[in-house]
Design an enzyme around this catalytic site. Structure first.
Site, PDB file in Angstrom:
ATOM      1  N   SER A 129      81.220  46.199  60.628  1.00 44.72           N
ATOM      2  CA  SER A 129      81.960  46.515  59.416  1.00 44.72           C
ATOM      3  C   SER A 129      81.117  46.163  58.204  1.00 44.72           C
ATOM      4  O   SER A 129      80.228  45.302  58.275  1.00 44.72           O
ATOM      5  CB  SER A 129      83.268  45.713  59.378  1.00 44.72           C
ATOM      6  OG  SER A 129      83.854  45.743  58.084  1.00 44.72           O
ATOM      7  N   TYR A 152      88.144  38.642  60.881  1.00 48.85           N
ATOM      8  CA  TYR A 152      87.397  39.894  60.943  1.00 48.85           C
ATOM      9  C   TYR A 152      86.008  39.727  60.327  1.00 48.85           C
ATOM     10  O   TYR A 152      85.000  40.137  60.912  1.00 48.85           O
ATOM     11  CB  TYR A 152      88.187  40.969  60.207  1.00 48.85           C
ATOM     12  CG  TYR A 152      87.610  42.365  60.301  1.00 48.85           C
ATOM     13  CD1 TYR A 152      87.891  43.177  61.398  1.00 48.85           C
ATOM     14  CD2 TYR A 152      86.830  42.887  59.277  1.00 48.85           C
ATOM     15  CE1 TYR A 152      87.397  44.468  61.477  1.00 48.85           C
ATOM     16  CE2 TYR A 152      86.332  44.174  59.347  1.00 48.85           C
ATOM     17  CZ  TYR A 152      86.615  44.958  60.447  1.00 48.85           C
ATOM     18  OH  TYR A 152      86.114  46.239  60.517  1.00 48.85           O
TER      19      TYR A 152
END
Length: 240
Positions: A129, A152
């Site tokens: 990401s 995350y």
């Protein structure tokens, strides 16, 4: 471009996974869908990336009749309390999510690298990401309940480095491992969030899931044979 290549897509029944499967098939690859959630037993294989025996079975079942040229891992394991703001994330929940996600990706990389080492190499694409390499822009969430989960960011940053570790460790085995780092993917987010997000982009704004496919097809193709250990960011300039 991918004529006859045998590609496993882990997480192939997810939002992004389905789009990747469709694109790879369109480009003449032989696609094997592997997922924790199976909808068609004739064309899909169950896999739990947090189980060593399950990933072993995936490799054995797939390689029984054909070679494996590549694997795309876009699985997204998480627990029931994932996605909360930092103030309410417990240590046990944080640790569990790191174990599920980062541990699962470690398991897949290890198992496939060992297989590729004994079978003339192969390609691995990990899904990371933009928040694995840059700090979140918390201002785009405003006063909403939305946030960039702390788990995350930690997981994806670690995954970027873990990918490089495996590349170096399995040097001289014809194994390529890269990460793809998308920006935001449209999934019916609130308009006020989309407006703020798009202000930092260059041309399009929030991406559609199909916008990732070109990079995946390229990295699995022979044209990318000497790209290794890289993180390909696809975000319409959001992180500039």
């Amino acid at each position: 471009m991918l004529n006859g290549k045998n590609i496993i897509v882990i997480g192939g029944n997810g939002l992004i996974g389905k789009s990747i499967v469709k694109s790879l098939s369109k480009n003449k690859a032989n696609v094997i869908i592997a997922d924790y959630s199976i909808y068609d037993n004739s064309n899909q294989i169950f896999v739990d990336i947090n189980s060593e025996s399950s990933v072993d079975e995936l490799i054995q079942q797939t390689s029984r009749n054909t070679s494996i040229d590549g694997v795309v891992n876009c699985a997204y394991p998480r627990n029931s309390t994932y996605g909360k703001k930092v103030e309410v994330v417990s240590l046990s929940s944080f640790n569990e999510n790191v174990n599920l996600h980062l541990g699962g990706y470690f398991n897949v990389m290890k198992k496939f690298c060992l297989h590729f080492k004994e079978n003339d190499g192969g390609k691995i694409i990990n899904f990371s990401s933009i928040y694995g390499s840059t700090a979140p822009k918390f201002e785009i969430y405003g006063d909403s309940e939305m946030t960039m989960p702390v788990e995350y960011s930690a997981i994806k940053a670690a995954l970027n480095h873990l990918t490089k570790y495996f590349v170096k460790y399995f040097k001289n085995n014809q194994i390529q491992i890269n990460t793809v780092s998308p920006g935001g993917i449209f999934n019916n987010q609130p308009q006020h969030f989309l407006d703020k997000y798009n202000q930092d982009c260059i041309n399009k704004g929030m991406l559609d899931k199909e916008d990732i496919n070109g990079a995946i097809n390229f990295l699995l193709s022979d044209a990318a044979n000497y790209i290794n250990g890289q993180d390909l960011i696809i975000d319409d300039g959001f992180t500039l």
